[in-house]
Write a protein that holds these residues in place. Structure first.
Motif, PDB file in Angstrom:
ATOM      1  N   ARG A  61       1.030  -1.263   0.072  1.00 41.75           N
ATOM      2  CA  ARG A  61       0.012  -0.052   0.048  1.00 41.75           C
ATOM      3  C   ARG A  61       0.873   1.227   0.121  1.00 41.75           C
ATOM      4  NH1 ARG A  61      -5.188   1.600   3.717  1.00 41.75           N
ATOM      5  NH2 ARG A  61      -5.722   3.263   2.354  1.00 41.75           N
ATOM      6  N   ALA A  75     -12.084   8.326   9.192  1.00 43.91           N
ATOM      7  CA  ALA A  75     -12.115   7.275   9.862  1.00 43.91           C
ATOM      8  C   ALA A  75     -13.242   7.546  11.422  1.00 43.91           C
ATOM      9  CB  ALA A  75     -11.423   6.360  10.236  1.00 43.91           C
ATOM     10  N   SER A  80     -15.248   4.438  11.537  1.00 45.25           N
ATOM     11  CA  SER A  80     -14.812   3.334  10.893  1.00 45.25           C
ATOM     12  C   SER A  80     -13.026   3.040  11.310  1.00 45.25           C
ATOM     13  CB  SER A  80     -14.708   3.011   9.305  1.00 45.25           C
ATOM     14  OG  SER A  80     -14.174   4.451   8.955  1.00 45.25           O
ATOM     15  N   ARG A  83     -11.525  -0.465  11.175  1.00 41.96           N
ATOM     16  CA  ARG A  83     -11.385  -1.018   9.677  1.00 41.96           C
ATOM     17  C   ARG A  83     -10.307  -0.134   9.173  1.00 41.96           C
ATOM     18  NH1 ARG A  83     -14.158   0.747   5.525  1.00 41.96           N
ATOM     19  NH2 ARG A  83     -15.756   1.685   6.704  1.00 41.96           N
ATOM     20  N   THR A  84     -10.337   1.042   9.189  1.00 41.00           N
ATOM     21  CA  THR A  84      -9.373   1.808   8.570  1.00 41.00           C
ATOM     22  C   THR A  84      -7.778   1.638   9.196  1.00 41.00           C
ATOM     23  OG1 THR A  84     -10.716   3.593   8.261  1.00 41.00           O
ATOM     24  CG2 THR A  84      -8.413   4.050   8.115  1.00 41.00           C
ATOM     25  N   ARG A  86      -6.807  -1.205  10.553  1.00 42.91           N
ATOM     26  CA  ARG A  86      -6.210  -2.479  10.191  1.00 42.91           C
ATOM     27  C   ARG A  86      -5.750  -2.524   8.648  1.00 42.91           C
ATOM     28  NH1 ARG A  86     -10.739  -4.131  12.989  1.00 42.91           N
ATOM     29  NH2 ARG A  86     -11.886  -4.347  10.924  1.00 42.91           N
ATOM     30  N   SER A  87      -6.388  -1.577   7.649  1.00 43.67           N
ATOM     31  CA  SER A  87      -6.179  -1.541   6.346  1.00 43.67           C
ATOM     32  C   SER A  87      -4.519  -0.979   6.126  1.00 43.67           C
ATOM     33  CB  SER A  87      -7.075  -0.729   5.453  1.00 43.67           C
ATOM     34  OG  SER A  87      -6.735   0.748   5.844  1.00 43.67           O
ATOM     35  N   PHE A  88      -4.261  -0.238   7.284  1.00 38.51           N
ATOM     36  CA  PHE A  88      -2.752  -0.020   7.040  1.00 38.51           C
ATOM     37  C   PHE A  88      -1.770  -0.971   7.922  1.00 38.51           C
ATOM     38  CE2 PHE A  88      -5.010   4.150   7.144  1.00 38.51           C
ATOM     39  CZ  PHE A  88      -4.414   4.708   6.041  1.00 38.51           C
ATOM     40  N   THR A  90      -2.323  -4.342   7.236  1.00 35.28           N
ATOM     41  CA  THR A  90      -2.459  -5.790   6.632  1.00 35.28           C
ATOM     42  C   THR A  90      -1.379  -6.053   5.497  1.00 35.28           C
ATOM     43  OG1 THR A  90      -4.159  -4.957   5.057  1.00 35.28           O
ATOM     44  CG2 THR A  90      -4.837  -6.227   7.122  1.00 35.28           C
ATOM     45  N   PRO A  91      -0.980  -4.933   4.643  1.00 36.20           N
ATOM     46  CA  PRO A  91       0.085  -4.987   3.594  1.00 36.20           C
ATOM     47  C   PRO A  91       1.165  -5.526   4.182  1.00 36.20           C
ATOM     48  CG  PRO A  91      -0.797  -2.745   3.305  1.00 36.20           C
ATOM     49  CD  PRO A  91      -1.590  -3.479   4.656  1.00 36.20           C
ATOM     50  N   LEU A  94       4.029  -1.250   3.624  1.00 35.29           N
ATOM     51  CA  LEU A  94       3.425   0.159   3.821  1.00 35.29           C
ATOM     52  C   LEU A  94       4.497   1.068   3.416  1.00 35.29           C
ATOM     53  CD1 LEU A  94       0.870   1.751   4.378  1.00 35.29           C
ATOM     54  CD2 LEU A  94       1.588   2.167   6.724  1.00 35.29           C
ATOM     55  N   ARG A 119       2.883  -2.275  13.277  1.00 36.66           N
ATOM     56  CA  ARG A 119       3.624  -2.900  12.082  1.00 36.66           C
ATOM     57  C   ARG A 119       5.012  -3.478  12.327  1.00 36.66           C
ATOM     58  NH1 ARG A 119       1.527  -2.769   7.203  1.00 36.66           N
ATOM     59  NH2 ARG A 119       3.513  -3.127   6.210  1.00 36.66           N
TER      60      ARG A 119
END
Length: 146
Positions: A61, A75, A80, A83-84, A86-88, A90-91, A94, A119
């Protein structure tokens, strides 16, 4: 990196860059910091690094540091945050481009800190900045001025 101009008038440690582009840092959950003045190619290198990682099968990302802050602010508005956030996390990689271009608010600093901690030792990040570590100002000083 096939198109990189090695004759450009910038200082670059090619051995170190080759080591980064081997992508071994991803399996070790290490991090990359690209620092230099405006226009020397930090963003190009970060994008090339992300592209290399994608070609090797890694999730990546890439976003401007200001966009990270805007995403976290939004967010909070739309409820959110989890969720937001977590989106940072997961990749595999980053990439935050142009960190420290603008002074961060307390909340932006806290958000960035949480992502870095989340991370660290679990996945990697790459950061570009035009502000070297020794140029940054301390957040707080002790009474002795240190």
């Amino acid at each position: 990196m096939e198109d990189f101009d090695w004759t450009a008038a910038i200082t670059l440690d090619r051995r170190l860059l080759d080591a980064v582009f081997s992508l071994e840092f991803l399996s070790k959950h290490e991090h990359v910091l690209l620092v230099g003045s405006a226009g020397v190619g930090k963003t190009f290198l970060a994008q090339a690094l992300g592209f290399s990682a994608i070609r090797a099968g890694h999730g990546v990302r890439f976003l401007h540091a200001d966009d990270f802050s805007r995403a976290m602010t939004q967010a909070r508005v739309d409820n959110s945050v989890d969720r937001t956030f977590r989106s940072f996390l997961t990749p595999d990689l980053l990439i935050l481009d142009d960190l420290s271009l603008h002074k961060l608010t307390g909340q932006q600093s806290a958000d960035l800190y949480e992502v870095i901690i989340g991370r660290h030792r679990a996945s990697s990040f790459a950061i570009t900045s035009n502000l070297a570590v020794e140029e940054s100002k301390p957040l707080r000083r002790s009474h002795t001025g240190q």
